[in-house]
Design a protein around this motif. Structure first.
Motif, PDB file in Angstrom:
ATOM      1  N   ASP A  92       0.843  -1.212   0.000  1.00 16.90           N
ATOM      2  CA  ASP A  92       0.000   0.000   0.000  1.00 16.90           C
ATOM      3  C   ASP A  92       0.867   1.246   0.000  1.00 16.90           C
ATOM      4  O   ASP A  92       0.435   2.328  -0.402  1.00 16.90           O
ATOM      5  CB  ASP A  92      -0.971   0.009   1.180  1.00 16.90           C
ATOM      6  CG  ASP A  92      -0.273  -0.086   2.545  1.00 16.90           C
ATOM      7  OD1 ASP A  92       0.932  -0.377   2.583  1.00 16.90           O
ATOM      8  OD2 ASP A  92      -0.953   0.119   3.560  1.00 16.90           O
ATOM      9  N   LEU A  93       2.125   1.107   0.450  1.00 18.47           N
ATOM     10  CA  LEU A  93       3.108   2.182   0.408  1.00 18.47           C
ATOM     11  C   LEU A  93       4.377   1.633  -0.239  1.00 18.47           C
ATOM     12  O   LEU A  93       4.903   0.614   0.197  1.00 18.47           O
ATOM     13  CB  LEU A  93       3.415   2.691   1.817  1.00 18.47           C
ATOM     14  CG  LEU A  93       4.428   3.832   1.932  1.00 18.47           C
ATOM     15  CD1 LEU A  93       3.929   5.078   1.205  1.00 18.47           C
ATOM     16  CD2 LEU A  93       4.719   4.149   3.391  1.00 18.47           C
ATOM     17  N   ILE A  94       4.824   2.304  -1.298  1.00 15.96           N
ATOM     18  CA  ILE A  94       5.978   1.847  -2.076  1.00 15.96           C
ATOM     19  C   ILE A  94       6.975   2.988  -2.208  1.00 15.96           C
ATOM     20  O   ILE A  94       6.595   4.127  -2.489  1.00 15.96           O
ATOM     21  CB  ILE A  94       5.546   1.388  -3.486  1.00 15.96           C
ATOM     22  CG1 ILE A  94       4.494   0.276  -3.398  1.00 15.96           C
ATOM     23  CG2 ILE A  94       6.746   0.927  -4.296  1.00 15.96           C
ATOM     24  CD1 ILE A  94       3.820  -0.027  -4.734  1.00 15.96           C
ATOM     25  N   LEU A  95       8.237   2.683  -2.007  1.00 17.68           N
ATOM     26  CA  LEU A  95       9.324   3.627  -2.262  1.00 17.68           C
ATOM     27  C   LEU A  95      10.186   3.007  -3.355  1.00 17.68           C
ATOM     28  O   LEU A  95      10.723   1.916  -3.181  1.00 17.68           O
ATOM     29  CB  LEU A  95      10.147   3.855  -0.990  1.00 17.68           C
ATOM     30  CG  LEU A  95      11.380   4.747  -1.122  1.00 17.68           C
ATOM     31  CD1 LEU A  95      10.985   6.167  -1.527  1.00 17.68           C
ATOM     32  CD2 LEU A  95      12.160   4.770   0.196  1.00 17.68           C
ATOM     33  N   VAL A  96      10.319   3.685  -4.496  1.00 22.10           N
ATOM     34  CA  VAL A  96      10.992   3.074  -5.630  1.00 22.10           C
ATOM     35  C   VAL A  96      11.752   4.123  -6.436  1.00 22.10           C
ATOM     36  O   VAL A  96      11.338   5.279  -6.530  1.00 22.10           O
ATOM     37  CB  VAL A  96       9.976   2.334  -6.536  1.00 22.10           C
ATOM     38  CG1 VAL A  96       8.923   3.298  -7.074  1.00 22.10           C
ATOM     39  CG2 VAL A  96      10.667   1.596  -7.669  1.00 22.10           C
ATOM     40  N   ALA A  97      12.867   3.691  -7.013  1.00 19.42           N
ATOM     41  CA  ALA A  97      13.629   4.516  -7.948  1.00 19.42           C
ATOM     42  C   ALA A  97      13.251   4.075  -9.358  1.00 19.42           C
ATOM     43  O   ALA A  97      13.701   3.012  -9.819  1.00 19.42           O
ATOM     44  CB  ALA A  97      15.126   4.360  -7.720  1.00 19.42           C
ATOM     45  N   PRO A  98      12.410   4.829 -10.065  1.00 14.12           N
ATOM     46  CA  PRO A  98      11.907   4.398 -11.380  1.00 14.12           C
ATOM     47  C   PRO A  98      13.000   4.125 -12.410  1.00 14.12           C
ATOM     48  O   PRO A  98      12.804   3.317 -13.320  1.00 14.12           O
ATOM     49  CB  PRO A  98      11.023   5.570 -11.813  1.00 14.12           C
ATOM     50  CG  PRO A  98      10.640   6.252 -10.551  1.00 14.12           C
ATOM     51  CD  PRO A  98      11.829   6.113  -9.656  1.00 14.12           C
ATOM     52  N   SER A  99      14.150   4.781 -12.284  1.00 11.83           N
ATOM     53  CA  SER A  99      15.217   4.573 -13.259  1.00 11.83           C
ATOM     54  C   SER A  99      15.729   3.140 -13.256  1.00 11.83           C
ATOM     55  O   SER A  99      16.377   2.696 -14.219  1.00 11.83           O
ATOM     56  CB  SER A  99      16.385   5.530 -12.987  1.00 11.83           C
ATOM     57  OG  SER A  99      16.996   5.233 -11.740  1.00 11.83           O
ATOM     58  N   GLN A 100      15.459   2.411 -12.167  1.00  6.54           N
ATOM     59  CA  GLN A 100      15.927   1.034 -12.030  1.00  6.54           C
ATOM     60  C   GLN A 100      14.890   0.008 -12.473  1.00  6.54           C
ATOM     61  O   GLN A 100      15.070  -1.193 -12.256  1.00  6.54           O
ATOM     62  CB  GLN A 100      16.340   0.764 -10.581  1.00  6.54           C
ATOM     63  CG  GLN A 100      17.446   1.675 -10.091  1.00  6.54           C
ATOM     64  CD  GLN A 100      18.674   1.627 -10.972  1.00  6.54           C
ATOM     65  OE1 GLN A 100      19.265   0.571 -11.162  1.00  6.54           O
ATOM     66  NE2 GLN A 100      19.064   2.771 -11.533  1.00  6.54           N
ATOM     67  N   TYR A 101      13.822   0.497 -13.087  1.00  3.73           N
ATOM     68  CA  TYR A 101      12.822  -0.419 -13.653  1.00  3.73           C
ATOM     69  C   TYR A 101      12.866  -0.266 -15.162  1.00  3.73           C
ATOM     70  O   TYR A 101      12.644   0.821 -15.707  1.00  3.73           O
ATOM     71  CB  TYR A 101      11.423  -0.117 -13.121  1.00  3.73           C
ATOM     72  CG  TYR A 101      10.420  -1.197 -13.492  1.00  3.73           C
ATOM     73  CD1 TYR A 101      10.248  -2.315 -12.680  1.00  3.73           C
ATOM     74  CD2 TYR A 101       9.685  -1.112 -14.664  1.00  3.73           C
ATOM     75  CE1 TYR A 101       9.365  -3.326 -13.032  1.00  3.73           C
ATOM     76  CE2 TYR A 101       8.801  -2.114 -15.023  1.00  3.73           C
ATOM     77  CZ  TYR A 101       8.636  -3.223 -14.205  1.00  3.73           C
ATOM     78  OH  TYR A 101       7.765  -4.229 -14.569  1.00  3.73           O
ATOM     79  N   ILE A 102      13.174  -1.360 -15.853  1.00  4.76           N
ATOM     80  CA  ILE A 102      13.379  -1.336 -17.299  1.00  4.76           C
ATOM     81  C   ILE A 102      12.072  -1.658 -18.020  1.00  4.76           C
ATOM     82  O   ILE A 102      11.425  -2.669 -17.735  1.00  4.76           O
ATOM     83  CB  ILE A 102      14.455  -2.349 -17.712  1.00  4.76           C
ATOM     84  CG1 ILE A 102      15.768  -2.040 -16.989  1.00  4.76           C
ATOM     85  CG2 ILE A 102      14.660  -2.338 -19.222  1.00  4.76           C
ATOM     86  CD1 ILE A 102      16.812  -3.124 -17.165  1.00  4.76           C
ATOM     87  N   ILE A 103      11.690  -0.801 -18.938  1.00 11.10           N
ATOM     88  CA  ILE A 103      10.490  -1.008 -19.746  1.00 11.10           C
ATOM     89  C   ILE A 103      10.894  -1.078 -21.212  1.00 11.10           C
ATOM     90  O   ILE A 103      11.589  -0.193 -21.719  1.00 11.10           O
ATOM     91  CB  ILE A 103       9.470   0.122 -19.541  1.00 11.10           C
ATOM     92  CG1 ILE A 103       9.006   0.155 -18.080  1.00 11.10           C
ATOM     93  CG2 ILE A 103       8.270  -0.046 -20.472  1.00 11.10           C
ATOM     94  CD1 ILE A 103       8.098   1.333 -17.761  1.00 11.10           C
ATOM     95  N   GLY A 104      10.479  -2.149 -21.877  1.00 11.51           N
ATOM     96  CA  GLY A 104      10.769  -2.305 -23.298  1.00 11.51           C
ATOM     97  C   GLY A 104       9.481  -2.323 -24.100  1.00 11.51           C
ATOM     98  O   GLY A 104       8.537  -3.046 -23.763  1.00 11.51           O
ATOM     99  N   LEU A 105       9.436  -1.522 -25.143  1.00  9.45           N
ATOM    100  CA  LEU A 105       8.283  -1.480 -26.046  1.00  9.45           C
ATOM    101  C   LEU A 105       8.698  -2.043 -27.401  1.00  9.45           C
ATOM    102  O   LEU A 105       9.567  -1.475 -28.070  1.00  9.45           O
ATOM    103  CB  LEU A 105       7.768  -0.038 -26.205  1.00  9.45           C
ATOM    104  CG  LEU A 105       7.162   0.608 -24.969  1.00  9.45           C
ATOM    105  CD1 LEU A 105       6.831   2.073 -25.246  1.00  9.45           C
ATOM    106  CD2 LEU A 105       5.891  -0.131 -24.553  1.00  9.45           C
TER     107      LEU A 105
END
Length: 209
Positions: free
Chosen positions: A140-153
């Protein structure tokens, strides 16, 4: 013709929002089986335990401090908070309990119309999302660094319309096709050179049932 274009534009917007909703949910909650591996199910994500005797469905100051302490220091300036909207009343009434900051609000709501986030905690942007878990549940509470999540299209969103299947009944079909994958850059939490507590790009608050 103008009405058809307007309707088509509305269809594209509605379908695009639906796809975006699905992607966001998968990037947070995906199992990695036939879909992206989401933050909540990734092996590198650290689940921070509740406080001893903590009441169900609550978020307390110590939870946030403990999550913050498990974020890899090199990622602090990239981190964001994601929280279920149900937590808003608790965040708005939460303050620093001791020291010179005693009584200072922890959550600072955004005052600028141009801000896309709801506010900040420890100087990092906070976003409310219904894709986060219900209050009291892990995530319900998340702390995350988005740069470390890889998204491929693999394919940009492709919109198509056709009346071929329903020509005789005056029915028109619309579709939006896209392909995407997502997973964390980190395979596991890291142990610092000095210290025993593991650190990661993402921390979540454990169940408080």
């Amino acid at each position: 013709m103008g009405h058809i274009q307007t309707f088509e534009r509305q269809m594209i917007d509605a379908m695009s929002k639906s796809v975006t909703f699905g992607f966001d949910e998968a990037f947070i909650r995906g199992t990695g089986v036939g879909q992206p591996l989401g933050i909540l199910n990734a092996p590198a994500t650290i689940s921070v335990a509740k406080e001893s005797g903590q009441a169900a469905d609550t978020i307390v100051f110590e939870n946030i401090v403990n999550m913050w302490s498990r974020l890899a220091p090199s990622l602090v300036n990239d981190a964001i908070w994601i929280v279920n909207p149900e937590a808003l009343p608790q965040l708005l009434t939460m303050s620093f309990p001791t020291g010179a900051a005693n009584g200072t609000p922890l959550f600072l709501p955004s005052q600028a119309i141009a801000d896309k986030h709801a506010g900040s905690i420890f100087g990092r942007p906070l976003f409310f999302s219904e894709k986060a878990s219900a209050i009291g549940d892990q995530g319900d509470l998340i702390l995350v660094a988005p740069s470390q999540y890889i998204i491929g299209l693999r394919l940009d969103a492709a919109f198509a319309r056709s009346n071929a299947p329903g020509f005789m009944s005056d029915v028109e079909n619309f579709r939006l096709v896209t392909r995407a994958e997502g997973l964390p850059a980190m395979n596991s939490a890291i142990t610092p050179r000095y210290g025993t507590n593991t650190l990661s790009y993402a921390c979540v608050l454990d169940d408080r049932a």
